[in-house]
Design a protein around this motif. Sequence first.
Motif, mmCIF file in Angstrom:
data_model
loop_
_atom_site.group_PDB
_atom_site.id
_atom_site.type_symbol
_atom_site.label_atom_id
_atom_site.label_comp_id
_atom_site.label_asym_id
_atom_site.label_seq_id
_atom_site.Cartn_x
_atom_site.Cartn_y
_atom_site.Cartn_z
ATOM 1 N N LYS A 145 -7.206 -73.097 48.774
ATOM 2 C CA LYS A 145 -6.198 -74.106 49.090
ATOM 3 C C LYS A 145 -5.322 -73.638 50.251
ATOM 4 O O LYS A 145 -4.991 -74.412 51.150
ATOM 5 C CB LYS A 145 -5.343 -74.371 47.849
ATOM 6 N N LEU A 146 -4.959 -72.359 50.240
ATOM 7 C CA LEU A 146 -4.152 -71.796 51.311
ATOM 8 C C LEU A 146 -4.921 -71.788 52.621
ATOM 9 O O LEU A 146 -4.365 -72.103 53.681
ATOM 10 C CB LEU A 146 -3.710 -70.372 50.934
ATOM 11 N N ALA A 147 -6.211 -71.455 52.563
ATOM 12 C CA ALA A 147 -7.039 -71.443 53.770
ATOM 13 C C ALA A 147 -7.175 -72.844 54.362
ATOM 14 O O ALA A 147 -7.227 -73.010 55.589
ATOM 15 C CB ALA A 147 -8.408 -70.860 53.464
ATOM 16 N N ASP A 148 -7.239 -73.855 53.514
ATOM 17 C CA ASP A 148 -7.338 -75.237 53.999
ATOM 18 C C ASP A 148 -6.066 -75.676 54.716
ATOM 19 O O ASP A 148 -6.107 -76.491 55.633
ATOM 20 C CB ASP A 148 -7.622 -76.199 52.830
ATOM 21 N N LYS A 149 -4.924 -75.131 54.308
ATOM 22 C CA LYS A 149 -3.649 -75.543 54.895
ATOM 23 C C LYS A 149 -3.313 -74.774 56.170
ATOM 24 O O LYS A 149 -2.510 -75.230 56.961
ATOM 25 C CB LYS A 149 -2.511 -75.316 53.891
ATOM 26 N N THR A 150 -3.863 -73.576 56.359
ATOM 27 C CA THR A 150 -3.459 -72.727 57.477
ATOM 28 C C THR A 150 -4.517 -72.686 58.575
ATOM 29 O O THR A 150 -5.668 -73.048 58.363
ATOM 30 C CB THR A 150 -3.205 -71.284 56.989
ATOM 31 N N LYS A 162 3.883 -54.767 46.893
ATOM 32 C CA LYS A 162 2.619 -55.257 46.360
ATOM 33 C C LYS A 162 2.356 -56.656 46.881
ATOM 34 O O LYS A 162 3.247 -57.494 46.945
ATOM 35 C CB LYS A 162 2.661 -55.304 44.823
ATOM 36 N N LYS A 163 1.121 -56.887 47.247
ATOM 37 C CA LYS A 163 0.743 -58.223 47.683
ATOM 38 C C LYS A 163 0.589 -59.106 46.461
ATOM 39 O O LYS A 163 0.159 -58.667 45.402
ATOM 40 C CB LYS A 163 -0.576 -58.190 48.451
ATOM 41 N N GLU A 164 0.947 -60.352 46.656
ATOM 42 C CA GLU A 164 0.813 -61.306 45.566
ATOM 43 C C GLU A 164 -0.666 -61.556 45.321
ATOM 44 O O GLU A 164 -1.435 -61.785 46.252
ATOM 45 C CB GLU A 164 1.505 -62.619 45.947
ATOM 46 N N GLN A 165 -1.082 -61.487 44.069
ATOM 47 C CA GLN A 165 -2.485 -61.699 43.716
ATOM 48 C C GLN A 165 -2.727 -63.196 43.552
ATOM 49 O O GLN A 165 -2.040 -63.863 42.792
ATOM 50 C CB GLN A 165 -2.816 -60.982 42.402
ATOM 51 N N LEU A 166 -3.696 -63.697 44.281
ATOM 52 C CA LEU A 166 -4.029 -65.116 44.223
ATOM 53 C C LEU A 166 -5.413 -65.300 43.626
ATOM 54 O O LEU A 166 -6.296 -64.468 43.824
ATOM 55 C CB LEU A 166 -4.005 -65.731 45.629
ATOM 56 N N SER A 167 -5.604 -66.420 42.944
ATOM 57 C CA SER A 167 -6.925 -66.733 42.421
ATOM 58 C C SER A 167 -7.775 -67.282 43.568
ATOM 59 O O SER A 167 -7.271 -67.607 44.655
ATOM 60 C CB SER A 167 -6.819 -67.775 41.307
ATOM 61 N N LYS A 168 -9.078 -67.421 43.343
ATOM 62 C CA LYS A 168 -9.970 -67.945 44.384
ATOM 63 C C LYS A 168 -9.552 -69.354 44.786
ATOM 64 O O LYS A 168 -9.559 -69.705 45.958
ATOM 65 C CB LYS A 168 -11.418 -67.958 43.894
#
Length: 196
Positions: free
Chosen positions: A155-160, A144-150
Amino acid sequence: MSANEDQEMELEALRSIYEGDESFRELSPVSFQYRIGENGDPKAFLIEISWTETYPQTPPIISMNAFFNNTISSAVKQSILAKLQEAVEIHLGTAMTYTLFEYAKDNKEQFMENHHPINSTIPISSIISVETPNTAPSSKKKDKKEQLSKAQKRKLADKTDHKGQLPRGWNWVDVVKMYRLVIPHCPRSWLGAMVT
């Protein structure tokens, strides 16, 4: 005395008798529950008594439909209710809620003598596993993929970068912070080893 006056007097009596008793619960001024038996006792059950407008001249409504009783078979519930109805007929016209609760407590073992708990789950010992040669092994489960909030996704998109990879040196700040904490407390002999 009118039915309402009788009910008010009985309500006051029940509140004073059962004050601090965790088994007793007043759902409303005319509806009460009592747990017969201790928590965790497989033979414990819950009785609910509700008064009609003309109670005690007319019988109260006695129920065992509470979720607490879901492991008790309907036959045992009907047996208990029938015995309580017999007690109601004897005490009709008098305040009987306390009497019914005490009657159930005194006769708990007799009421539950035919009780065999109904399990909604299947015990592990009764499950038999049979594998056929044509079936694929079921040990491969989808991760199962980890469920992330918006907010976490942003925040993840800003770092990657566009491939979802973290940039080189992204955690160097943490390493520098760690050294700032460790170096002042290190013996001098360690500092020479760290520099070279």
